[in-house]
Design a protein around this motif. Structure first.
Motif, PDB file in Angstrom:
ATOM      1  N   MET A  92       0.836  -1.206   0.000  1.00 46.49           N
ATOM      2  CA  MET A  92       0.000   0.000   0.000  1.00 46.49           C
ATOM      3  C   MET A  92       0.867   1.251   0.000  1.00 46.49           C
ATOM      4  O   MET A  92       0.632   2.198  -0.772  1.00 46.49           O
ATOM      5  CB  MET A  92      -0.935   0.008   1.208  1.00 46.49           C
ATOM      6  CG  MET A  92      -1.694   1.321   1.372  1.00 46.49           C
ATOM      7  SD  MET A  92      -3.103   1.185   2.466  1.00 46.49           S
ATOM      8  CE  MET A  92      -4.237   0.262   1.438  1.00 46.49           C
ATOM      9  N   HIS A  96       1.550   3.864  -3.736  1.00 45.17           N
ATOM     10  CA  HIS A  96       0.749   5.098  -3.805  1.00 45.17           C
ATOM     11  C   HIS A  96       1.623   6.306  -3.477  1.00 45.17           C
ATOM     12  O   HIS A  96       2.285   6.344  -2.424  1.00 45.17           O
ATOM     13  CB  HIS A  96      -0.450   5.014  -2.852  1.00 45.17           C
ATOM     14  CG  HIS A  96      -1.401   3.906  -3.228  1.00 45.17           C
ATOM     15  ND1 HIS A  96      -1.286   2.645  -2.704  1.00 45.17           N
ATOM     16  CD2 HIS A  96      -2.432   3.870  -4.114  1.00 45.17           C
ATOM     17  CE1 HIS A  96      -2.233   1.877  -3.240  1.00 45.17           C
ATOM     18  NE2 HIS A  96      -2.930   2.590  -4.088  1.00 45.17           N
ATOM     19  N   TYR A 148      -6.915   8.695   1.456  1.00 39.09           N
ATOM     20  CA  TYR A 148      -8.130   7.950   1.794  1.00 39.09           C
ATOM     21  C   TYR A 148      -9.364   8.578   1.132  1.00 39.09           C
ATOM     22  O   TYR A 148     -10.222   7.879   0.584  1.00 39.09           O
ATOM     23  CB  TYR A 148      -8.311   7.898   3.305  1.00 39.09           C
ATOM     24  CG  TYR A 148      -9.572   7.196   3.744  1.00 39.09           C
ATOM     25  CD1 TYR A 148      -9.660   5.804   3.743  1.00 39.09           C
ATOM     26  CD2 TYR A 148     -10.686   7.941   4.155  1.00 39.09           C
ATOM     27  CE1 TYR A 148     -10.824   5.169   4.125  1.00 39.09           C
ATOM     28  CE2 TYR A 148     -11.848   7.306   4.547  1.00 39.09           C
ATOM     29  CZ  TYR A 148     -11.914   5.925   4.529  1.00 39.09           C
ATOM     30  OH  TYR A 148     -13.080   5.281   4.917  1.00 39.09           O
ATOM     31  N   LEU A 151      -9.956   7.737  -2.537  1.00 38.93           N
ATOM     32  CA  LEU A 151     -10.326   6.372  -2.908  1.00 38.93           C
ATOM     33  C   LEU A 151     -11.798   6.310  -3.304  1.00 38.93           C
ATOM     34  O   LEU A 151     -12.665   6.862  -2.626  1.00 38.93           O
ATOM     35  CB  LEU A 151     -10.054   5.420  -1.740  1.00 38.93           C
ATOM     36  CG  LEU A 151      -8.575   5.271  -1.324  1.00 38.93           C
ATOM     37  CD1 LEU A 151      -8.451   4.421  -0.071  1.00 38.93           C
ATOM     38  CD2 LEU A 151      -7.752   4.674  -2.461  1.00 38.93           C
ATOM     39  N   LYS A 153     -13.445   3.171  -4.405  1.00 39.94           N
ATOM     40  CA  LYS A 153     -14.084   1.894  -4.139  1.00 39.94           C
ATOM     41  C   LYS A 153     -14.110   1.571  -2.642  1.00 39.94           C
ATOM     42  O   LYS A 153     -13.161   1.885  -1.909  1.00 39.94           O
ATOM     43  CB  LYS A 153     -13.351   0.770  -4.883  1.00 39.94           C
ATOM     44  CG  LYS A 153     -13.403   0.920  -6.396  1.00 39.94           C
ATOM     45  CD  LYS A 153     -12.659  -0.234  -7.067  1.00 39.94           C
ATOM     46  CE  LYS A 153     -12.699  -0.102  -8.587  1.00 39.94           C
ATOM     47  NZ  LYS A 153     -11.971  -1.201  -9.261  1.00 39.94           N
ATOM     48  N   CYS A 155     -13.885  -1.343  -1.284  1.00 39.33           N
ATOM     49  CA  CYS A 155     -12.848  -2.335  -0.943  1.00 39.33           C
ATOM     50  C   CYS A 155     -11.497  -1.665  -0.728  1.00 39.33           C
ATOM     51  O   CYS A 155     -10.711  -2.099   0.128  1.00 39.33           O
ATOM     52  CB  CYS A 155     -12.755  -3.402  -2.030  1.00 39.33           C
ATOM     53  SG  CYS A 155     -12.287  -2.787  -3.664  1.00 39.33           S
ATOM     54  N   GLN A 156     -11.227  -0.586  -1.471  1.00 36.55           N
ATOM     55  CA  GLN A 156      -9.970   0.140  -1.288  1.00 36.55           C
ATOM     56  C   GLN A 156      -9.942   0.858   0.062  1.00 36.55           C
ATOM     57  O   GLN A 156      -8.919   0.866   0.751  1.00 36.55           O
ATOM     58  CB  GLN A 156      -9.790   1.161  -2.420  1.00 36.55           C
ATOM     59  CG  GLN A 156      -9.578   0.545  -3.787  1.00 36.55           C
ATOM     60  CD  GLN A 156      -9.515   1.579  -4.893  1.00 36.55           C
ATOM     61  OE1 GLN A 156     -10.230   2.600  -4.864  1.00 36.55           O
ATOM     62  NE2 GLN A 156      -8.674   1.325  -5.895  1.00 36.55           N
ATOM     63  N   LYS A 157     -11.081   1.452   0.408  1.00 36.73           N
ATOM     64  CA  LYS A 157     -11.164   2.126   1.701  1.00 36.73           C
ATOM     65  C   LYS A 157     -11.003   1.136   2.853  1.00 36.73           C
ATOM     66  O   LYS A 157     -10.337   1.419   3.860  1.00 36.73           O
ATOM     67  CB  LYS A 157     -12.506   2.862   1.821  1.00 36.73           C
ATOM     68  CG  LYS A 157     -12.643   4.074   0.903  1.00 36.73           C
ATOM     69  CD  LYS A 157     -13.992   4.733   1.072  1.00 36.73           C
ATOM     70  CE  LYS A 157     -14.134   5.984   0.223  1.00 36.73           C
ATOM     71  NZ  LYS A 157     -13.310   7.101   0.724  1.00 36.73           N
ATOM     72  N   LYS A 159      -9.414  -1.700   2.770  1.00 38.89           N
ATOM     73  CA  LYS A 159      -8.028  -2.142   2.813  1.00 38.89           C
ATOM     74  C   LYS A 159      -7.151  -1.120   3.523  1.00 38.89           C
ATOM     75  O   LYS A 159      -6.288  -1.472   4.335  1.00 38.89           O
ATOM     76  CB  LYS A 159      -7.503  -2.379   1.397  1.00 38.89           C
ATOM     77  CG  LYS A 159      -6.084  -2.921   1.349  1.00 38.89           C
ATOM     78  CD  LYS A 159      -5.638  -3.193  -0.076  1.00 38.89           C
ATOM     79  CE  LYS A 159      -4.210  -3.723  -0.105  1.00 38.89           C
ATOM     80  NZ  LYS A 159      -3.747  -3.983  -1.499  1.00 38.89           N
TER      81      LYS A 159
END
Length: 292
Positions: A92, A96, A148, A151, A153, A155-157, A159
């Motif tokens: 992660m 990014h 954050y 983001l 999606k 699922c991304q949040k 994660k």
């Protein structure tokens, strides 16, 4: 010749290797030991060749067995679960820009497993532990909040929240310290044996034998490792030793002057002596056969 492409593996491997051995012997080249891959197909191959060439030791590649040992231990739940969490955090941050920039400004640097070549999981864990305080600062920084909010999606949040929770909790760090405690002696063991796997110096084979014994004793007796885990680690180690061990290792241990000085009493070790006499018998028989 690429014998792995041949059908009926074991017999064909044996035939090709036997032909090469005969060719080398005719050229006056002395052969004392032949190592093969550790794949199961070669187990029968080695037995076929050992029956044909009594004066040659045939065995699996110990370096390959050591790699498999590291993989075995890495798959244990109490090792693999914390490592998976650490890798998720590393991925992660490194993938990014905002998070990577925040960590880099504080002189933090993480390593992904694929960026290293030797015991990659251990090296990654070491670096994550070293960057503990920097990672905590990174995950609560303004850049992390911006990231954050960008983001899209769910699922991304989720994660991100999972990674942030792990970084800020003490549990992950306790788990990683425990993993490092277990993997560090294995890492040192592999490094120490890296120069001892060649058969060019027979005395080094005794060093390999002793290092396996020393690591096994550590895993069995280390009070900092939980008892059930000690048992699992020793089991994995001994399974790989049984798979990769050759009689010549015992001979090297028996004859190694350093271990004789330490009074290991190799002559009282039934396994060592059985291997020693087995090699001796084969070589004597082979010498008598060649020179009747």
């Amino acid at each position: 010749r690429a014998i792995t492409a041949l059908p009926c593996h074991s017999e064909n491997y044996a035939a090709v290797l036997a032909s090469k051995i005969e060719e080398m012997k005719k050229e006056g080249i002395e052969i004392s030991c032949v190592l093969t891959d550790s794949e199961s197909d070669f187990t029968k191959t080695r037995k076929i060749l050992a029956n044909k060439f009594k004066d040659i030791v045939f065995g699996p590649c110990l370096a390959h067995s050591l790699d498999l040992l590291a993989e075995d231990i890495g798959k244990l739940d109490f090792i693999s679960t914390p490592i998976s969490k650490a890798k998720r955090i590393v991925d992660m941050v490194k993938n990014h820009d905002l998070l990577r920039a925040e960590l880099k400004e504080m002189n933090g640097n993480l390593l992904s497993p694929e960026e290293t070549r030797f015991m990659t999981q251990f090296i990654m864990v070491q670096r994550v532990i070293k960057c503990k305080s920097l990672l905590r600062q990174t995950m609560v920084s303004d850049r992390a909040d911006i990231y954050y909010n960008q983001l899209q999606k769910t699922c991304q949040k989720e994660k991100f929240k999972m990674c942030k929770h792990d970084v800020l909790s003490d549990q992950l760090w306790d788990e990683l310290e425990y993993v490092a405690l277990i993997l560090e002696p294995l890492m040192l063991f592999l490094i120490d044996n890296d120069g001892s796997l060649s058969l060019s110096d027979g005395s080094e084979l005794g060093h390999v034998y002793y290092n396996f014994y020393k690591l096994d004793q550590y895993y069995l007796s280390a009070q900092t490792i939980r008892p059930p885990h000690r048992t699992e680690l020793s089991k994995n180690l001994n399974e790989r030793w049984t798979f990769g061990h050759m009689e010549i290792h015992s001979v090297g241990f028996f004859l190694h002057p350093s271990y004789r000085r330490r009074r290991f009493k190799q002559d009282k070790n039934s396994d060592v002596m059985a291997d020693f006499y087995s090699i001796l018998d084969r070589w004597v028989i082979a010498m008598v056969t060649r020179n009747p």
